[in-house]
Design an enzyme around this catalytic site. Structure first.
Site, PDB file in Angstrom:
ATOM      1  N   ASP A  11      39.427 -61.936  -4.620  1.00  0.00           N
ATOM      2  CA  ASP A  11      40.490 -61.658  -3.651  1.00  0.00           C
ATOM      3  C   ASP A  11      41.138 -63.000  -3.312  1.00  0.00           C
ATOM      4  O   ASP A  11      40.609 -64.062  -3.654  1.00  0.00           O
ATOM      5  CB  ASP A  11      39.884 -61.017  -2.378  1.00  0.00           C
ATOM      6  CG  ASP A  11      40.940 -60.760  -1.309  1.00  0.00           C
ATOM      7  OD1 ASP A  11      41.994 -60.172  -1.632  1.00  0.00           O
ATOM      8  OD2 ASP A  11      40.733 -61.158  -0.141  1.00  0.00           O
ATOM      9  N   SER A  12      42.268 -62.931  -2.591  1.00  0.00           N
ATOM     10  CA  SER A  12      42.903 -64.170  -2.130  1.00  0.00           C
ATOM     11  C   SER A  12      42.012 -64.897  -1.123  1.00  0.00           C
ATOM     12  O   SER A  12      42.248 -66.067  -0.846  1.00  0.00           O
ATOM     13  CB  SER A  12      44.232 -63.839  -1.454  1.00  0.00           C
ATOM     14  OG  SER A  12      43.983 -63.042  -0.305  1.00  0.00           O
ATOM     15  N   TYR A  43      48.254 -64.176  -0.550  1.00  0.00           N
ATOM     16  CA  TYR A  43      49.016 -63.734  -1.724  1.00  0.00           C
ATOM     17  C   TYR A  43      50.219 -62.867  -1.315  1.00  0.00           C
ATOM     18  O   TYR A  43      51.218 -62.801  -2.019  1.00  0.00           O
ATOM     19  CB  TYR A  43      48.139 -62.852  -2.623  1.00  0.00           C
ATOM     20  CG  TYR A  43      47.132 -63.552  -3.503  1.00  0.00           C
ATOM     21  CD1 TYR A  43      47.054 -64.936  -3.598  1.00  0.00           C
ATOM     22  CD2 TYR A  43      46.251 -62.788  -4.270  1.00  0.00           C
ATOM     23  CE1 TYR A  43      46.108 -65.535  -4.431  1.00  0.00           C
ATOM     24  CE2 TYR A  43      45.313 -63.384  -5.109  1.00  0.00           C
ATOM     25  CZ  TYR A  43      45.245 -64.753  -5.183  1.00  0.00           C
ATOM     26  OH  TYR A  43      44.316 -65.339  -6.006  1.00  0.00           O
ATOM     27  N   GLY A  44      50.052 -62.170  -0.187  1.00  0.00           N
ATOM     28  CA  GLY A  44      50.957 -61.065   0.135  1.00  0.00           C
ATOM     29  C   GLY A  44      52.406 -61.430   0.326  1.00  0.00           C
ATOM     30  O   GLY A  44      53.292 -60.594   0.180  1.00  0.00           O
ATOM     31  N   CYS A  75      41.686 -56.795  -4.289  1.00  0.00           N
ATOM     32  CA  CYS A  75      42.901 -57.195  -3.586  1.00  0.00           C
ATOM     33  C   CYS A  75      44.029 -56.271  -4.035  1.00  0.00           C
ATOM     34  O   CYS A  75      44.302 -56.164  -5.238  1.00  0.00           O
ATOM     35  CB  CYS A  75      43.219 -58.643  -3.952  1.00  0.00           C
ATOM     36  SG  CYS A  75      44.793 -59.230  -3.333  1.00  0.00           S
ATOM     37  N   ASN A  76      44.661 -55.611  -3.079  1.00  0.00           N
ATOM     38  CA  ASN A  76      45.753 -54.693  -3.419  1.00  0.00           C
ATOM     39  C   ASN A  76      46.939 -55.449  -4.024  1.00  0.00           C
ATOM     40  O   ASN A  76      47.571 -54.977  -4.967  1.00  0.00           O
ATOM     41  CB  ASN A  76      46.226 -53.955  -2.163  1.00  0.00           C
ATOM     42  CG  ASN A  76      45.167 -53.043  -1.604  1.00  0.00           C
ATOM     43  OD1 ASN A  76      45.130 -51.870  -1.927  1.00  0.00           O
ATOM     44  ND2 ASN A  76      44.283 -53.573  -0.768  1.00  0.00           N
ATOM     45  N   THR A  77      47.240 -56.614  -3.457  1.00  0.00           N
ATOM     46  CA  THR A  77      48.410 -57.380  -3.917  1.00  0.00           C
ATOM     47  C   THR A  77      48.202 -57.842  -5.358  1.00  0.00           C
ATOM     48  O   THR A  77      49.111 -57.742  -6.194  1.00  0.00           O
ATOM     49  CB  THR A  77      48.632 -58.601  -2.993  1.00  0.00           C
ATOM     50  OG1 THR A  77      48.510 -58.198  -1.630  1.00  0.00           O
ATOM     51  CG2 THR A  77      49.997 -59.218  -3.221  1.00  0.00           C
ATOM     52  N   CYS A 189      45.362 -53.183   2.708  1.00  0.00           N
ATOM     53  CA  CYS A 189      45.061 -54.568   2.299  1.00  0.00           C
ATOM     54  C   CYS A 189      43.578 -54.738   2.593  1.00  0.00           C
ATOM     55  O   CYS A 189      43.094 -54.285   3.642  1.00  0.00           O
ATOM     56  CB  CYS A 189      45.891 -55.542   3.131  1.00  0.00           C
ATOM     57  SG  CYS A 189      45.327 -57.257   3.057  1.00  0.00           S
ATOM     58  N   THR A 190      42.858 -55.370   1.681  1.00  0.00           N
ATOM     59  CA  THR A 190      41.401 -55.412   1.843  1.00  0.00           C
ATOM     60  C   THR A 190      40.957 -56.278   3.028  1.00  0.00           C
ATOM     61  O   THR A 190      39.799 -56.198   3.441  1.00  0.00           O
ATOM     62  CB  THR A 190      40.713 -55.884   0.545  1.00  0.00           C
ATOM     63  OG1 THR A 190      41.256 -57.157   0.160  1.00  0.00           O
ATOM     64  CG2 THR A 190      40.915 -54.877  -0.566  1.00  0.00           C
ATOM     65  N   HIS A 191      41.861 -57.092   3.572  1.00  0.00           N
ATOM     66  CA  HIS A 191      41.520 -57.831   4.792  1.00  0.00           C
ATOM     67  C   HIS A 191      41.475 -56.913   6.024  1.00  0.00           C
ATOM     68  O   HIS A 191      40.738 -57.191   6.972  1.00  0.00           O
ATOM     69  CB  HIS A 191      42.570 -58.922   5.078  1.00  0.00           C
ATOM     70  CG  HIS A 191      42.424 -60.168   4.266  1.00  0.00           C
ATOM     71  ND1 HIS A 191      42.719 -60.226   2.924  1.00  0.00           N
ATOM     72  CD2 HIS A 191      42.039 -61.431   4.617  1.00  0.00           C
ATOM     73  CE1 HIS A 191      42.516 -61.470   2.480  1.00  0.00           C
ATOM     74  NE2 HIS A 191      42.099 -62.212   3.485  1.00  0.00           N
TER      75      HIS A 191
END
Ligand code: DGL
Length: 259
Positions: A11-12, A43-44, A75-77, A189-191
């Site tokens: 992930d970012s 990243y978003g 990470c979705n982005t 978003c995974t955050h």
């Protein structure tokens, strides 16, 4: 690929820990390598090319340094920008991506109205537009790009997280369980699962929050099984790698995964 090798997860930053948490529950005999690209986060709000270049470089690093047997893009982005490129470049590497949970949300909503919070990069991607269109006869979706929220969660800035969650949920009209109201919120978003308590507090118990950790873990398990790559002898170990602060990553893992 060898079944004893670890699964790579990236992930970012710390957001992918929400996916790793579900992976470790569903696959307790697997070992993992978690790569946080915090030196290049968030990243978003970056160009798609930048995110896909980073994703490709991280995959090569995980393959060369750790001989991973599978890759979870937590990470979705990055999934929106690069999952197709990763699969084309590494045809023998099983790759699982994550996408905002629109399908589960469409199945859950009773009012037929769903809000989706995600990064600007995810929401503007062609992949997301296709997903949204494919479900347009099942539910209506309101989307809100949440600039700054992943970075605030990354920096564990509780005041800023609370202010941004309040601001972005206020932009959604209107939450509730009555006709025409939005009763389901996708944390795309995974955050964002790490701010779930704040969202619940702001929206009340009637609004359902939907995230992707468990479906991604189930999908990873199915894929490993299908390819004969399930490990029966791993010890659930996690190796950590980051382009940012190793101490910050360890602290986040201790806080959210208790490891
Ligand atoms: N956690 C990531 C996602 O799921 C990206 C957050 C960011 O770096 O902007 O989209």
């Amino acid at each position: 690929m060898d079944r004893d090798q670890p699964i790579g997860v990236f992930d970012s930053g710390v957001g992918g820990l929400s996916i790793l948490r579900a992976l470790r529950r569903a696959l307790p005999r697997e070992d993992f390598v978690y790569f946080s690209d915090a030196g290049h986060a968030p990243y978003g709000e970056k160009a798609e090319q930048f995110v896909s270049d980073r994703s490709l470089a991280i995959a090569v690093d995980l393959l060369e340094q750790h001989r991973i047997k599978a890759l979870v893009v937590a990470c979705n982005t990055a999934t929106a920008a690069a999952v197709h490129l990763l699969r084309t470049r590494h045809t023998h590497l099983p790759v699982v991506g994550v996408e905002p949970a629109l399908k589960p949300a469409a199945a859950l909503t009773k009012t037929g109205h769903v809000a989706v919070l995600a990064t600007r990069g995810t929401l503007s991607s062609a992949k997301f537009q296709l997903l949204r269109q494919s479900l347009s006869d099942q539910a209506s979706f309101v989307t809100i790009p949440c600039d700054g929220l992943a970075a605030a969660i990354e920096g564990d800035d509780q005041d800023l997280i609370r202010r941004l969650c309040a601001r972005y949920t206020r932009e959604v009209c209107c939450f509730g369980t009555g006709p025409g109201e939005i009763d389901t919120l996708v944390l795309g978003c995974t955050h964002y699962p790490f701010a779930a308590d704040i969202f619940s507090e702001l929206l009340g118990p009637d609004i359902q929050l939907v995230e992707t950790g468990e479906p991604v873990a189930r999908q990873t398990r199915r894929m490993l099984e299908a390819q004969g790559l399930l490990n029966a002898g791993g010890r659930g170990e996690v190796r950590w790698q980051t382009t940012g602060s190793a101490d910050a990553l360890k602290a986040a893992a201790a806080r959210w995964l208790s490891i």
